[in-house]
Design a protein around this motif. Sequence first.
Motif, PDB file in Angstrom:
ATOM      1  N   VAL A   1      -3.971 -48.401  -3.010  1.00  0.00           N
ATOM      2  CA  VAL A   1      -3.382 -47.781  -4.191  1.00  0.00           C
ATOM      3  C   VAL A   1      -4.365 -46.834  -4.874  1.00  0.00           C
ATOM      4  O   VAL A   1      -4.004 -45.761  -5.315  1.00  0.00           O
ATOM      5  CB  VAL A   1      -2.893 -48.860  -5.184  1.00  0.00           C
ATOM      6  CG1 VAL A   1      -2.310 -48.224  -6.421  1.00  0.00           C
ATOM      7  CG2 VAL A   1      -1.851 -49.742  -4.516  1.00  0.00           C
ATOM      8  N   LEU A   2      -5.597 -47.244  -4.978  1.00  0.00           N
ATOM      9  CA  LEU A   2      -6.544 -46.494  -5.800  1.00  0.00           C
ATOM     10  C   LEU A   2      -7.616 -45.776  -5.010  1.00  0.00           C
ATOM     11  O   LEU A   2      -8.316 -44.926  -5.539  1.00  0.00           O
ATOM     12  CB  LEU A   2      -7.265 -47.439  -6.773  1.00  0.00           C
ATOM     13  CG  LEU A   2      -6.418 -48.439  -7.516  1.00  0.00           C
ATOM     14  CD1 LEU A   2      -7.284 -49.270  -8.407  1.00  0.00           C
ATOM     15  CD2 LEU A   2      -5.397 -47.690  -8.331  1.00  0.00           C
TER      16      LEU A   2
ATOM     17  N   LEU B   1     -28.797 -62.356 -27.192  1.00  0.00           N
ATOM     18  CA  LEU B   1     -28.144 -61.501 -28.193  1.00  0.00           C
ATOM     19  C   LEU B   1     -28.326 -62.062 -29.608  1.00  0.00           C
ATOM     20  O   LEU B   1     -27.433 -61.949 -30.442  1.00  0.00           O
ATOM     21  CB  LEU B   1     -26.657 -61.322 -27.893  1.00  0.00           C
ATOM     22  CG  LEU B   1     -26.271 -60.546 -26.627  1.00  0.00           C
ATOM     23  CD1 LEU B   1     -24.759 -60.519 -26.453  1.00  0.00           C
ATOM     24  CD2 LEU B   1     -26.803 -59.120 -26.673  1.00  0.00           C
TER      25      LEU B   1
ATOM     26  N   VAL C   1     -18.710 -50.241 -31.712  1.00  0.00           N
ATOM     27  CA  VAL C   1     -17.348 -49.752 -31.510  1.00  0.00           C
ATOM     28  C   VAL C   1     -16.666 -50.560 -30.414  1.00  0.00           C
ATOM     29  O   VAL C   1     -15.499 -50.935 -30.520  1.00  0.00           O
ATOM     30  CB  VAL C   1     -17.355 -48.255 -31.114  1.00  0.00           C
ATOM     31  CG1 VAL C   1     -15.939 -47.743 -30.920  1.00  0.00           C
ATOM     32  CG2 VAL C   1     -18.093 -47.431 -32.142  1.00  0.00           C
ATOM     33  N   ASP C   2     -17.426 -50.862 -29.339  1.00  0.00           N
ATOM     34  CA  ASP C   2     -16.821 -51.581 -28.217  1.00  0.00           C
ATOM     35  C   ASP C   2     -16.279 -52.937 -28.665  1.00  0.00           C
ATOM     36  O   ASP C   2     -15.216 -53.355 -28.259  1.00  0.00           O
ATOM     37  CB  ASP C   2     -17.819 -51.736 -27.058  1.00  0.00           C
ATOM     38  CG  ASP C   2     -19.053 -52.526 -27.460  1.00  0.00           C
ATOM     39  OD1 ASP C   2     -19.557 -52.286 -28.573  1.00  0.00           O
ATOM     40  OD2 ASP C   2     -19.515 -53.372 -26.675  1.00  0.00           O
TER      41      ASP C   2
ATOM     42  N   LYS D   1     -25.932 -58.806 -19.323  1.00  0.00           N
ATOM     43  CA  LYS D   1     -25.506 -57.711 -18.450  1.00  0.00           C
ATOM     44  C   LYS D   1     -24.354 -56.945 -19.087  1.00  0.00           C
ATOM     45  O   LYS D   1     -24.303 -55.736 -19.061  1.00  0.00           O
ATOM     46  CB  LYS D   1     -25.010 -58.296 -17.121  1.00  0.00           C
ATOM     47  CG  LYS D   1     -26.068 -58.350 -16.042  1.00  0.00           C
ATOM     48  CD  LYS D   1     -25.383 -58.703 -14.726  1.00  0.00           C
ATOM     49  CE  LYS D   1     -26.291 -59.543 -13.863  1.00  0.00           C
ATOM     50  NZ  LYS D   1     -25.584 -60.165 -12.742  1.00  0.00           N
ATOM     51  N   LYS D   2     -23.414 -57.714 -19.642  1.00  0.00           N
ATOM     52  CA  LYS D   2     -22.228 -57.104 -20.230  1.00  0.00           C
ATOM     53  C   LYS D   2     -22.603 -56.210 -21.409  1.00  0.00           C
ATOM     54  O   LYS D   2     -22.069 -55.137 -21.585  1.00  0.00           O
ATOM     55  CB  LYS D   2     -21.287 -58.203 -20.715  1.00  0.00           C
ATOM     56  CG  LYS D   2     -20.028 -58.309 -19.916  1.00  0.00           C
ATOM     57  CD  LYS D   2     -19.073 -59.258 -20.590  1.00  0.00           C
ATOM     58  CE  LYS D   2     -17.751 -59.286 -19.875  1.00  0.00           C
ATOM     59  NZ  LYS D   2     -16.836 -60.270 -20.435  1.00  0.00           N
ATOM     60  N   PHE D   3     -23.563 -56.698 -22.215  1.00  0.00           N
ATOM     61  CA  PHE D   3     -24.001 -55.935 -23.389  1.00  0.00           C
ATOM     62  C   PHE D   3     -24.646 -54.631 -22.937  1.00  0.00           C
ATOM     63  O   PHE D   3     -24.389 -53.566 -23.498  1.00  0.00           O
ATOM     64  CB  PHE D   3     -24.973 -56.774 -24.220  1.00  0.00           C
ATOM     65  CG  PHE D   3     -25.472 -56.066 -25.454  1.00  0.00           C
ATOM     66  CD1 PHE D   3     -24.686 -55.993 -26.595  1.00  0.00           C
ATOM     67  CD2 PHE D   3     -26.728 -55.471 -25.463  1.00  0.00           C
ATOM     68  CE1 PHE D   3     -25.143 -55.337 -27.721  1.00  0.00           C
ATOM     69  CE2 PHE D   3     -27.188 -54.815 -26.587  1.00  0.00           C
ATOM     70  CZ  PHE D   3     -26.398 -54.740 -27.728  1.00  0.00           C
TER      71      PHE D   3
ATOM     72  N   ARG E   1     -22.111 -51.938 -21.758  1.00  0.00           N
ATOM     73  CA  ARG E   1     -21.010 -51.535 -22.640  1.00  0.00           C
ATOM     74  C   ARG E   1     -20.932 -50.011 -22.722  1.00  0.00           C
ATOM     75  O   ARG E   1     -21.945 -49.325 -22.608  1.00  0.00           O
ATOM     76  CB  ARG E   1     -21.173 -52.158 -24.023  1.00  0.00           C
ATOM     77  CG  ARG E   1     -22.271 -51.563 -24.872  1.00  0.00           C
ATOM     78  CD  ARG E   1     -22.632 -52.494 -26.001  1.00  0.00           C
ATOM     79  NE  ARG E   1     -23.525 -51.874 -26.952  1.00  0.00           N
ATOM     80  CZ  ARG E   1     -24.821 -51.649 -26.741  1.00  0.00           C
ATOM     81  NH1 ARG E   1     -25.372 -51.987 -25.594  1.00  0.00           N
ATOM     82  NH2 ARG E   1     -25.564 -51.092 -27.677  1.00  0.00           N
TER      83      ARG E   1
ATOM     84  N   TYR F   1     -18.833 -45.078 -27.137  1.00  0.00           N
ATOM     85  CA  TYR F   1     -17.536 -44.589 -27.585  1.00  0.00           C
ATOM     86  C   TYR F   1     -17.464 -43.070 -27.550  1.00  0.00           C
ATOM     87  O   TYR F   1     -18.387 -42.383 -27.954  1.00  0.00           O
ATOM     88  CB  TYR F   1     -17.251 -45.071 -29.008  1.00  0.00           C
ATOM     89  CG  TYR F   1     -15.997 -44.479 -29.585  1.00  0.00           C
ATOM     90  CD1 TYR F   1     -14.759 -44.858 -29.100  1.00  0.00           C
ATOM     91  CD2 TYR F   1     -16.057 -43.519 -30.590  1.00  0.00           C
ATOM     92  CE1 TYR F   1     -13.595 -44.303 -29.603  1.00  0.00           C
ATOM     93  CE2 TYR F   1     -14.896 -42.959 -31.107  1.00  0.00           C
ATOM     94  CZ  TYR F   1     -13.668 -43.363 -30.604  1.00  0.00           C
ATOM     95  OH  TYR F   1     -12.519 -42.803 -31.109  1.00  0.00           O
TER      96      TYR F   1
ATOM     97  N   PRO G   1      -3.614 -45.896 -12.464  1.00  0.00           N
ATOM     98  CA  PRO G   1      -3.958 -45.307 -11.175  1.00  0.00           C
ATOM     99  C   PRO G   1      -2.697 -45.060 -10.346  1.00  0.00           C
ATOM    100  O   PRO G   1      -1.741 -45.823 -10.455  1.00  0.00           O
ATOM    101  CB  PRO G   1      -4.835 -46.377 -10.512  1.00  0.00           C
ATOM    102  CG  PRO G   1      -4.511 -47.649 -11.212  1.00  0.00           C
ATOM    103  CD  PRO G   1      -4.024 -47.311 -12.576  1.00  0.00           C
ATOM    104  N   GLY G   2      -2.692 -44.023  -9.523  1.00  0.00           N
ATOM    105  CA  GLY G   2      -1.512 -43.762  -8.711  1.00  0.00           C
ATOM    106  C   GLY G   2      -1.607 -42.466  -7.924  1.00  0.00           C
ATOM    107  O   GLY G   2      -2.686 -41.918  -7.740  1.00  0.00           O
TER     108      GLY G   2
ATOM    109  N   LEU H   1      -4.539 -38.931  -4.841  1.00  0.00           N
ATOM    110  CA  LEU H   1      -4.641 -40.309  -5.325  1.00  0.00           C
ATOM    111  C   LEU H   1      -5.602 -40.287  -6.510  1.00  0.00           C
ATOM    112  O   LEU H   1      -6.722 -39.797  -6.382  1.00  0.00           O
ATOM    113  CB  LEU H   1      -5.243 -41.149  -4.195  1.00  0.00           C
ATOM    114  CG  LEU H   1      -4.818 -42.602  -4.040  1.00  0.00           C
ATOM    115  CD1 LEU H   1      -3.338 -42.676  -3.759  1.00  0.00           C
ATOM    116  CD2 LEU H   1      -5.590 -43.235  -2.883  1.00  0.00           C
ATOM    117  N   VAL H   2      -5.154 -40.769  -7.664  1.00  0.00           N
ATOM    118  CA  VAL H   2      -6.062 -40.719  -8.818  1.00  0.00           C
ATOM    119  C   VAL H   2      -6.317 -42.112  -9.394  1.00  0.00           C
ATOM    120  O   VAL H   2      -5.411 -42.942  -9.454  1.00  0.00           O
ATOM    121  CB  VAL H   2      -5.527 -39.795  -9.943  1.00  0.00           C
ATOM    122  CG1 VAL H   2      -5.509 -38.357  -9.498  1.00  0.00           C
ATOM    123  CG2 VAL H   2      -4.155 -40.230 -10.417  1.00  0.00           C
TER     124      VAL H   2
END
Lengths: 513, 108
Positions: free
Chosen positions: A201-202, A328, A367-368, B26-28, B31, B34, B47-48, B97-98
């Motif tokens: 699909v992607l 954190l 913001v996130d 890791k997530k921080f 991030r 914005y 997507p499509g 395909l995007v």
Amino acid sequence: MTKKTTDLKKRMRDALMGGGQVAIDKQKATGKMTARERIIALVDPKSFHEYDLFVEHAGKDFNMGDKYLPGDGVITGTGTINGYPVCIYAQDFTVAGGSLGWMHAKKITKIMDHAMKLKVPIIGINDSGGARIQEGVNSLAGYGEIFYRNTQASGVIPQISVILGPCAGGAVYSPALTDYVFVVDKISKMFITGPEVIKTVLGEEISMEELGGARVQSEITGNAHFFAESEQECFEQIKTLCSFIPWNNMKKAEPFPKKPPRTRSYNIDSIFPTNPRQPYDVKDVIKAFVDDSEFFEVQSMFAANIVIGFARLNGNTVGFVANQPLVLAGVLDVDSSTKAARFIRYCDSFNVPLVTLVDLPGYLPGVDQEHAGVIRHGAKMLYAYSEATVPKMTVILRKAYGGGYIAMCSSHLRADFVFAWPTAEIAVMGPEGAANIIFRNEIKNAENPEEMRKLKIKEYKEKFANPYVAAAYGYVDAVIEPAETRNMLIHALEISAEKAEVRPNKKHGIPPF
Amino acid sequence: MEENNEAPALKSIIIDNVKYKTRLTKKFMARKVYEPIDLKKVYSFIPGTILKVHIKEGAKVKQGTKLLELEAMKMANNIVAPIDGVVAKINVKSGDLVPKNFLLVEME
């Protein structure tokens, strides 16, 4: 009779071979145990009793009628763990890839119904390619029947999911509805849409491991609660968890022999820095005052800025929720609020008293976070604590600023006992921020604004950065020396043994899901 | 359970003007920064596959004019102009395909 018995034995032998030697060899080559081996490894020796061995599949279309699928790809039965009864099922990947057809689902729902009637935990070992496409809408019906039962059983009996193989598509939602999900590195794979579909699909290429492997589920998504390196380690974790939790929601966890903490290894004075900017591992603080310094952490890899898990005080299970200054700075954010809130609700459902340790600077700015919905996710904690009626004890170690102070089981959310260490700072915000706002004009108009700022921060700190302002209003029940913590908590637990709190009659609330 | 990974180095995080020494997740670290919404840029919301391109570069369009047809999850979705303006750039052609959040059309 002998003839009949011989016939039975032959039938059993055939069924017990599952998908046959070739399929079994293939399963083992991938480093996995077979479904039956897994059950035997998990339950107490010789305690497993199997049912529905001779169940046959119900597929009629696509030439399925001629096929023999022993036990329809799932093994169900009862046994004991640590001497206490459990209901258990394990999907057998060697039989049609452990795919879920109607009778396969019926076996699972039957053993789930048993568990509910007998009021014992249900443990599900998942290893399945997904729905059995040949059985069409009946396999969907099967999943739906399982989800419905998961929901009915939620908060009544413990539900444990063990992912030991693929668990894809609709199949993932049964584990997601259960209390605890166990995964094993390189073996567990969970996703809604697999790499193949994503690629077609992607055009995005990703491996199963990167998409939904054990590490991803433990660290990034939070879908899994326990991560193990091997299946055997995973079974040990399940047994340990079972030693901490009560067998159903009408019971309390079995008490253990009392043991003092190992204070030589876990000494508060050397673990705990009084300077609120310095980090420390809050798990060491927990270990400093729980039985045998044993702390069994839940979801250790996900949102590590909050720590949740089980320990014992004088032999009795308690659930811990603690800010982790090491990660954190211990802030609350979307993930940590969700993680803690769910655990609080678990403890409340299963009569596990809650101990909350507070040391946080507030909510994570950004913001996130705002756009990810920190308002509604953060609200989950307020909801969970306010709703909980189990004994709730709070210990404020250092910082308890602003909204974070309220959220961490403050007396306002009906903590039964709030203790504070002399190092506690209970204030509307940190001294630096507060002084900048309150004394804005004095600072701006001063001859030396920087000097004035420092002076005002110092002034604010001395006046407000302590536990005594809150204690003066009675928001803190006692300011205690750290060394007294264990005794205070044990006493609080003892006198809360018969705690009964009445909540307004309602069908259910509307928590910020 | 012992954690097998080695202790990561301490970094710092600032909350209410106070700098705290702590580890970052890791997530921080991952991030996203914005970015304000720019109505002149048309991104794929799903997507499509691009089925049709209705307009050409340089075309003057009104808000709501069909720009593209994006097929995704067995549905043909109309991608329309978010504002009145001129189509400056089309970054896709029929059959492409995007992924999600792909910059499809830029307007002026």
